[in-house]
Design a protein around this motif. Structure first.
Motif, PDB file in Angstrom:
ATOM      1  N   THR A   7       0.840  -1.204   0.000  1.00 33.41           N
ATOM      2  CA  THR A   7       0.000   0.000   0.000  1.00 33.41           C
ATOM      3  C   THR A   7       0.868   1.245   0.000  1.00 33.41           C
ATOM      4  O   THR A   7       0.605   2.192  -0.745  1.00 33.41           O
ATOM      5  CB  THR A   7      -0.931   0.000   1.234  1.00 33.41           C
ATOM      6  OG1 THR A   7      -1.746  -1.166   1.182  1.00 33.41           O
ATOM      7  CG2 THR A   7      -1.803   1.230   1.255  1.00 33.41           C
ATOM      8  N   LEU A  59      -5.584   6.241  -1.172  1.00 29.86           N
ATOM      9  CA  LEU A  59      -4.372   5.544  -0.736  1.00 29.86           C
ATOM     10  C   LEU A  59      -3.779   6.171   0.519  1.00 29.86           C
ATOM     11  O   LEU A  59      -3.180   5.469   1.342  1.00 29.86           O
ATOM     12  CB  LEU A  59      -3.345   5.492  -1.859  1.00 29.86           C
ATOM     13  CG  LEU A  59      -3.715   4.529  -2.986  1.00 29.86           C
ATOM     14  CD1 LEU A  59      -2.821   4.735  -4.196  1.00 29.86           C
ATOM     15  CD2 LEU A  59      -3.642   3.087  -2.511  1.00 29.86           C
ATOM     16  N   GLN A  62      -5.843   4.606   3.213  1.00 26.43           N
ATOM     17  CA  GLN A  62      -5.480   3.198   3.344  1.00 26.43           C
ATOM     18  C   GLN A  62      -4.109   3.036   4.017  1.00 26.43           C
ATOM     19  O   GLN A  62      -3.955   2.242   4.943  1.00 26.43           O
ATOM     20  CB  GLN A  62      -5.481   2.536   1.971  1.00 26.43           C
ATOM     21  CG  GLN A  62      -5.398   1.044   2.000  1.00 26.43           C
ATOM     22  CD  GLN A  62      -5.524   0.443   0.601  1.00 26.43           C
ATOM     23  OE1 GLN A  62      -5.435   1.134  -0.410  1.00 26.43           O
ATOM     24  NE2 GLN A  62      -5.738  -0.855   0.554  1.00 26.43           N
TER      25      GLN A  62
END
Length: 101
Positions: A7, A59, A62
């Motif tokens: 990630t 993102l 995340q």
């Protein structure tokens, strides 16, 4: 190391591309629109930048959950995303150190 495998790696890639799209929008597409009468440059680059910004925010969320980032770090990364060249500074000073730690 394959950046797409994590990630954080994906976030770093999108942060860079989003930063490039912002710089292109501000320093190429906007002058083309207002100095040369070519609004389609802003329409195309603006749309791409908008999509990349949404992906950047997704993102960021995340990665912040996955890495338990403090609110201060999340807020700083967000603020840097709305400053020209900010994502490049973030990569050098914040995100590259995240890999090392």
């Amino acid at each position: 190391m394959n950046l797409l495998a994590t990630t954080l790696g994906r976030f770093r890639i999108i942060a860079f591309i989003e930063g490039v799209s912002f710089v292109v929008l501000l320093f190429i597409a906007m002058p083309l629109k207002y100095m040369m009468g070519m609004p389609e440059a802003v329409r195309i680059i603006g749309m791409a930048h908008g999509i990349l910004f949404v992906l950047f925010m997704f993102l960021l969320l995340q990665a912040s959950i996955e890495h338990s980032w403090k609110f201060k770090k999340i807020a700083l990364l967000f603020l840097l995303s709305i400053v020209p060249f900010g994502t490049f500074w973030a990569e050098k000073k914040i995100l590259s150190q995240e890999i090392d730690s």
